[in-house]
Motif scaffolding. Sequence first.
Motif, PDB file in Angstrom:
ATOM      1  N   THR A   1       0.821  -1.203   0.000  1.00 53.20           N
ATOM      2  CA  THR A   1       0.000   0.000   0.000  1.00 53.20           C
ATOM      3  C   THR A   1       0.859   1.258   0.000  1.00 53.20           C
ATOM      4  OG1 THR A   1      -1.581   1.289   1.268  1.00 53.20           O
ATOM      5  CG2 THR A   1      -0.218  -0.231   2.518  1.00 53.20           C
ATOM      6  N   LEU A   2       0.321   2.297  -0.635  1.00 53.27           N
ATOM      7  CA  LEU A   2       1.018   3.586  -0.636  1.00 53.27           C
ATOM      8  C   LEU A   2       0.569   4.436   0.545  1.00 53.27           C
ATOM      9  CD1 LEU A   2       0.891   4.636  -4.389  1.00 53.27           C
ATOM     10  CD2 LEU A   2       2.948   4.329  -3.031  1.00 53.27           C
ATOM     11  N   LYS A   3      -0.461   3.977   1.248  1.00 50.68           N
ATOM     12  CA  LYS A   3      -1.096   4.835   2.249  1.00 50.68           C
ATOM     13  C   LYS A   3      -0.462   4.748   3.624  1.00 50.68           C
ATOM     14  CE  LYS A   3      -5.588   4.874   0.007  1.00 50.68           C
ATOM     15  NZ  LYS A   3      -5.675   3.616  -0.775  1.00 50.68           N
ATOM     16  N   GLN A   4       0.350   3.705   3.845  1.00 51.68           N
ATOM     17  CA  GLN A   4       0.863   3.482   5.186  1.00 51.68           C
ATOM     18  C   GLN A   4       2.379   3.514   5.183  1.00 51.68           C
ATOM     19  OE1 GLN A   4      -0.636  -0.261   6.656  1.00 51.68           O
ATOM     20  NE2 GLN A   4       0.317   0.062   8.646  1.00 51.68           N
TER      21      GLN A   4
ATOM     22  N   ASP B   1       9.746   2.803  10.077  1.00 41.67           N
ATOM     23  CA  ASP B   1       9.786   4.259   9.908  1.00 41.67           C
ATOM     24  C   ASP B   1       9.078   4.969  11.039  1.00 41.67           C
ATOM     25  OD1 ASP B   1      10.822   3.929   7.436  1.00 41.67           O
ATOM     26  OD2 ASP B   1       9.534   5.441   6.504  1.00 41.67           O
ATOM     27  N   THR B   2       8.191   4.237  11.690  1.00 42.13           N
ATOM     28  CA  THR B   2       7.250   4.901  12.587  1.00 42.13           C
ATOM     29  C   THR B   2       7.373   4.334  13.995  1.00 42.13           C
ATOM     30  OG1 THR B   2       5.670   3.283  11.774  1.00 42.13           O
ATOM     31  CG2 THR B   2       5.480   5.495  10.897  1.00 42.13           C
ATOM     32  N   PHE B   3       6.951   5.133  14.952  1.00 37.61           N
ATOM     33  CA  PHE B   3       6.913   4.616  16.321  1.00 37.61           C
ATOM     34  C   PHE B   3       5.480   4.555  16.780  1.00 37.61           C
ATOM     35  CE2 PHE B   3       6.540   5.472  20.867  1.00 37.61           C
ATOM     36  CZ  PHE B   3       7.188   4.357  21.354  1.00 37.61           C
ATOM     37  N   LYS B   4       5.123   3.443  17.372  1.00 41.60           N
ATOM     38  CA  LYS B   4       3.806   3.345  17.989  1.00 41.60           C
ATOM     39  C   LYS B   4       4.014   2.901  19.430  1.00 41.60           C
ATOM     40  CE  LYS B   4       1.114   2.019  13.940  1.00 41.60           C
ATOM     41  NZ  LYS B   4       2.003   1.102  13.201  1.00 41.60           N
ATOM     42  N   PRO B   5       3.239   3.489  20.352  1.00 42.17           N
ATOM     43  CA  PRO B   5       3.433   3.117  21.760  1.00 42.17           C
ATOM     44  C   PRO B   5       3.271   1.622  22.000  1.00 42.17           C
ATOM     45  CG  PRO B   5       1.986   5.005  21.565  1.00 42.17           C
ATOM     46  CD  PRO B   5       2.229   4.523  20.171  1.00 42.17           C
ATOM     47  N   ASN B   6       2.502   0.948  21.146  1.00 42.50           N
ATOM     48  CA  ASN B   6       2.297  -0.481  21.384  1.00 42.50           C
ATOM     49  C   ASN B   6       3.240  -1.365  20.564  1.00 42.50           C
ATOM     50  OD1 ASN B   6       1.164   0.075  18.940  1.00 42.50           O
ATOM     51  ND2 ASN B   6      -0.741  -1.047  19.292  1.00 42.50           N
ATOM     52  N   ASP B   7       4.338  -0.793  20.057  1.00 43.66           N
ATOM     53  CA  ASP B   7       5.320  -1.604  19.349  1.00 43.66           C
ATOM     54  C   ASP B   7       5.843  -2.696  20.270  1.00 43.66           C
ATOM     55  OD1 ASP B   7       5.252  -0.382  16.925  1.00 43.66           O
ATOM     56  OD2 ASP B   7       6.977   0.915  17.261  1.00 43.66           O
ATOM     57  N   PRO B   8       6.064  -3.889  19.730  1.00 41.22           N
ATOM     58  CA  PRO B   8       6.541  -4.978  20.604  1.00 41.22           C
ATOM     59  C   PRO B   8       7.922  -4.667  21.183  1.00 41.22           C
ATOM     60  CG  PRO B   8       6.523  -5.658  18.295  1.00 41.22           C
ATOM     61  CD  PRO B   8       5.862  -4.341  18.355  1.00 41.22           C
ATOM     62  N   GLU B   9       8.112  -4.949  22.463  1.00 43.62           N
ATOM     63  CA  GLU B   9       9.414  -4.676  23.064  1.00 43.62           C
ATOM     64  C   GLU B   9       9.839  -5.786  24.018  1.00 43.62           C
ATOM     65  OE1 GLU B   9       7.960  -1.659  26.537  1.00 43.62           O
ATOM     66  OE2 GLU B   9       8.528  -0.742  24.628  1.00 43.62           O
ATOM     67  N   GLU B  10       9.503  -7.009  23.634  1.00 44.08           N
ATOM     68  CA  GLU B  10       9.856  -8.156  24.492  1.00 44.08           C
ATOM     69  C   GLU B  10      11.365  -8.317  24.625  1.00 44.08           C
ATOM     70  OE1 GLU B  10       7.299  -8.739  22.094  1.00 44.08           O
ATOM     71  OE2 GLU B  10       5.959  -8.254  23.753  1.00 44.08           O
TER      72      GLU B  10
END
Lengths: 66, 317, 56
Positions: free
Chosen positions: B295-298, B303-312
């Motif tokens: 997709t071109l939309k995302q 590239d991006t940070f999300k607070p719920n990114d996995p960090e195990e």
Amino acid sequence: MAENEPKILSFLCNWCSYGAADLAGVSRMEYPPNIRVIRIPCTGRMNPKFILAGLRQGADAVWVSG
Amino acid sequence: MTAYTDKIREIAKRLLAEKKVDMVIGFRKGSLPLLHQPCMATSPEAADELVWDSCCSLNLANYLTDRKERIGIVAKGCDSRNIVTHILENKIKREQLYIIGVPCTGMIDRHKICAMFDSEITAVKEEGDSLTVSGDGFSKTLSKPEMLRDNCAACTHRNPVLYDEMVAEPVSEQTGVDPYASVKKIEALSPAEKQAYFDDLISTCIRCYACRNACPLCYCPTCFVDESRPQWVGKSQDPVDVKTFHILRAYHCAGRCTDCGACEAACPMGIKVREFTKKLNKDCLELYGWEAGLTLKQRPPLDTFKPNDPEEFIIRI
Amino acid sequence: MKNLLEHTGIEPGRLHFSWVSSAESTKFVEVVKKITEEVKALNSNKAYAKTKPKVD
């Protein structure tokens, strides 16, 4: 160096863990002497090639800390 | 397949005659059978050289990087995903492109076929699902679905995701295939076994960097292997250096690789270099639900940070 | 994204990530201890360290 005294290459963020390491030193806390610290300006400076280059040149482990 | 070739030529000629594009990038017959060359047609006459069959295993998105012209490009499913990645990474503008979409039924594995014969193959003829391979004193008919590259056999995005014009009706997508079967097999091994597996895998690597050059993602102005101050990666044939190169190459493709198989097709030694990138593709899918170039939309997950990114992987005390 | 290293056969204990604030010196010391323990449990790094090239 003895076989069970590993070298741990540590990449510490200037603003976080490096500060903590500094504070630990100032507070005269004791911790194992196995770490070799490299200060990086920010954990964002980290690059996979640093880790691989470290291992290649004989570090037993790599620790990245923000 | 001749229908595809005719249609591609027809579209290319029309685009070039109407001056809608400055060039059309496609494939032409290469000097060796089983591996077609990329071809940049700049005039309607040159468009007669364009062909399409099951030997178009390279990825044409590779030739778009930083181009300023208006370009018509022939794109199969994976090429179109790499074009999307290129647009997302600002390596080309969508307005510059006229994408000629080709529904793809898979490309054949050159290494697999070459390994079947002792002497050199000089000609390949394709009709429907059968391939006739011939050389000095031999001729054999093979079934194309059995000769597909590993990534094509397990491909789930055969139709272009982004196109201006299609040369044929979309083909049906494969279901029930598992692109990550080999990754799962390796994951089940112990660290020592894994090490042995990969040491063996890359033991024949000659560090020619064909995999890097064939890869549409590898467009860094100075590649990490060419850097010498400081030199992060050793240039020798030492197994450690070879492994460092392959692991780093895979990391550069993390979250961007579309599993197009160009690296493997280009490898002169027939090393399955996709074993490295595929693991990262699987991780991206599992951790971020991301498959590159759809997709071109995302923006891509790295590239991006999300607070719920996995960090195990971060140590908690 | 460091799963690949483990995938290619490096032991899980060779690479560590953590997050320590500059005020958390106690946490820092604990992390260092924990990591040292884990690495001591492994043998020394042979597979990924480059040995001197052999010259005939």
